[in-house]
Design an enzyme around this catalytic site. Structure first.
Site, PDB file in Angstrom:
ATOM      1  N   LYS A 177      74.512  35.606  61.436  1.00  0.00           N
ATOM      2  CA  LYS A 177      75.689  36.491  61.486  1.00  0.00           C
ATOM      3  C   LYS A 177      75.219  37.934  61.656  1.00  0.00           C
ATOM      4  O   LYS A 177      74.281  38.370  60.991  1.00  0.00           O
ATOM      5  CB  LYS A 177      76.508  36.321  60.204  1.00  0.00           C
TER       6      LYS A 177
ATOM      7  N   SER B 286      85.511  36.043  58.425  1.00  0.00           N
ATOM      8  CA  SER B 286      84.945  36.881  59.449  1.00  0.00           C
ATOM      9  C   SER B 286      83.810  36.222  60.230  1.00  0.00           C
ATOM     10  O   SER B 286      83.461  36.678  61.322  1.00  0.00           O
ATOM     11  CB  SER B 286      84.424  38.175  58.823  1.00  0.00           C
TER      12      SER B 286
ATOM     13  N   SER C 231      84.813  34.261  53.987  1.00  0.00           N
ATOM     14  CA  SER C 231      84.317  34.315  55.370  1.00  0.00           C
ATOM     15  C   SER C 231      83.278  33.278  55.763  1.00  0.00           C
ATOM     16  O   SER C 231      82.930  33.168  56.937  1.00  0.00           O
ATOM     17  CB  SER C 231      83.748  35.698  55.667  1.00  0.00           C
TER      18      SER C 231
HETATM   19  N1  GLN Z   1      89.280  37.624  55.194  1.00  0.00           N
HETATM   20  C1  GLN Z   1      88.838  38.389  54.057  1.00  0.00           C
HETATM   21  C2  GLN Z   1      88.895  39.864  54.361  1.00  0.00           C
HETATM   22  O1  GLN Z   1      89.341  40.187  55.408  1.00  0.00           O
HETATM   23  C3  GLN Z   1      87.456  37.948  53.657  1.00  0.00           C
HETATM   24  C4  GLN Z   1      86.393  38.527  54.470  1.00  0.00           C
HETATM   25  C5  GLN Z   1      85.017  38.106  54.037  1.00  0.00           C
HETATM   26  O2  GLN Z   1      84.829  37.183  53.265  1.00  0.00           O
HETATM   27  N2  GLN Z   1      84.040  38.843  54.529  1.00  0.00           N
HETATM   28  O3  GLN Z   1      88.540  40.669  53.582  1.00  0.00           O
END
Ligand code: GLN
Length: 498
Positions: free
Chosen positions: A77, A152, A176
């Site tokens: 990532k 994400s 994410s």
């Molecule tokens: N979807 C969540 C956010 O937008 C989690 C993101 C994540 O785990 N990095 O904050």
């Protein structure tokens, strides 16, 4: 070979059936074939990957003992730094930046002989649930290219589902790793907070961020988990304790006599019918395999989402202050007579996307004097209440379970203009982050109404990550017996991987 599990690829290399160099090239060929459609990768490091593959092949040829995943390709990532490799965190503001050092996780991957193919697409600074917030365009779900791959870390999970990589690294601040795993039919684990070093992970919300393994099988995730985990003096919140025996647990999946609590609050209204039915069928399978299933109530989970969306933006507003046009990446308006303040403002205006700006504004507001107690302070109190809900629940059961997400993958574009609808995707994953415990998502079938993957979430007490793997492996085995083949074998062919 590229559709096999990572541990099978490693076994084939050990048996001399294939070299890492050939396996690596096969994956680059696959990427060349499908990634124009999927867009899982932001950068490919062909040269570095082949060099690492050759080094592992040489070590094997010399009869040296190599690690269990040596020579296996992996997708990283783009929020984790790798020395000399362009790293953007999905943001324009970091375009062209090449980090001068390796994240601790990257060092561990390299030492384990794992071949890093490249960097995967993600929502900008890991803020999002669909990968649509990437400054470099969305990733497409290999099950249906018109749909989101989750976020994400959508690039990481899509790369697994499209057979572009057998292993990937994700990060999970509010879901994410687990949410993308759920909507792509793959496995993702958020380890206990502090179990994996955050050194070299570009910070979003430091009290919640945690890197973890993404894979196509529970055992592969466990093998990668053991490579990544362990104490790191460079991370002040790293746990100084032995790594949970997750590989042993994954190899000995068993739920006989295990008490499994399904969380009443995470399976009702708002959850898609097909998600609920696949989840409930999995509970029946676990019961047949000897688990005791009970209902558990966690009343404060209702407030988890609201408090997460105060804590995460607050920490983000502080962490993202470092992108000031002076130290990294982009610089806009840097001409004679233009003040440093204006350069900073212009750079942040141009360099950050809409969601990142929204979070910085929200967080700055929540932390401002006069509002601090009402917003950030209250959210921290809710965090304690969520921890108490988990503590009470784990006094009664060994693990908790729920669907990972309320729905299957939605269409690209459907929720981009509705932040609240986007945030609601994280309703079931956020409590785990708030409490700092471990969570896993594994595929439990396709929703009958749309034929898309459904994720089953397992949650275990802090430092008991092995329970995720033991229960996850047991469910995976039951489902495999039921289906006769892994779920991903049903993926509509993207150029027919073998
Ligand atoms: N979807 C969540 C956010 O937008 C989690 C993101 C994540 O785990 N990095 O904050």
């Amino acid at each position: 070979m590229i559709t096999r599990a990572a541990h099978e690829m490693a076994a084939a290399m050990e048996a001399g059936e294939i070299t890492s160099e050939k396996l690596t090239q096969d994956h680059f060929d696959r990427i060349a074939e499908v990634d124009a459609d999927v867009h899982a990768f932001l950068y490919l490091d062909h040269e570095g990957a082949v060099a690492q593959a050759r080094a592992v092949d040489k070590a094997r040829a010399n009869g040296e003992k190599v690690g269990p995943l040596a020579g296996v390709p992996l997708a990283l990532k783009d929020v984790m730094v790798q020395k000399g490799i362009p790293t953007t965190a999905g943001s324009k503001i970091l375009e062209g930046w090449r980090p001068p050092y390796d994240a601790t996780v990257v060092t561990k991957l390299k030492n384990a002989g794992i071949v890093i193919l490249g960097k995967t697409n993600m929502d900008e600074f890991a803020m999002g649930s669909s990968t649509e917030n990437s400054a470099y365009g969305p990733t497409h779900n290999p099950w249906d290219l018109s749909r989101i791959p989750g976020g994400s870390g959508g690039g990481s999970s899509a790369s697994l589902a499209a057979f572009e990589a057998p292993l990937a690294i994700g990060t999970d601040t509010g879901g994410s790793i687990r949410q993308p795993a759920a909507v792509t039919g793959t496995v993702g684990v958020k380890p206990t907070y502090g179990g994996v070093s955050r050194y070299g992970l570009i910070a979003f919300s430091s009290s919640l961020d945690q890197a973890g393994p993404c894979a196509r099988t529970v055992l592969d995730a466990a093998l990668l988990h053991e490579v990544m985990a362990g104490h790191d003096p460079k991370d002040a919140t790293s746990i100084n304790a032995p790594v949970p025996q997750v590989v042993h647990a994954a190899k000995n999946g068993n739920v006989k006599g295990v008490k499994i609590g399904y969380v009443k609050e995470l399976n009702g209204e708002g959850y898609q019918a097909g998600v609920r039915s696949r989840f409930e069928e999995s509970l029946d399978l676990l019961a047949k395999a000897g688990a005791e299933i009970v209902e558990v109530s966690c009343p404060n989970f209702e407030y988890a989402l609201a408090s997460y969306y105060l804590i995460a933006p607050s920490e983000c507003s502080s962490n993202l202050a470092r992108f000031d046009a002076m130290r990294y990446g982009m610089r806009v308006g840097d001409e004679d007579g233009v003040s440093a303040e204006l350069v900073m403002n212009l750079t942040r205006e141009v360099g950050f996307g809409r969601e990142v700006k929204r979070r910085v504004i929200l967080g700055t507001y929540a932390l401002s004097s006069g509002y601090y107690d009402a917003y950030y302070g209250s959210a921290q109190k809710v965090r304690t209440l969520i921890i108490e809900d988990f503590t009470k629940a784990f006094a009664k059961v060994d693990v908790l379970v729920s669907p990972t997400t309320p729905t299957t993958a939605f269409k690209i574009g459907d929720k981009v203009d509705d932040p609240l609808a986007m945030y609601l995707n994280d309703i079931a994953t956020i409590p785990v982050n708030m409490a700092g415990i471990g969570g896993m998502s594994l595929p439990c079938g396709l929703a009958p109404e749309d034929g898309l993957p459904v994720g089953f979430q397992i949650m275990a007490p802090a430092m008991q990550d092995q329970r995720l793997y033991s229960v996850g492996a047991a469910l995976e085995a039951e489902l495999l017996t039921k289906w006769g083949a892994p779920l991903l074998s049903q993926i509509p062919a993207l150029g027919g991987a073998k």
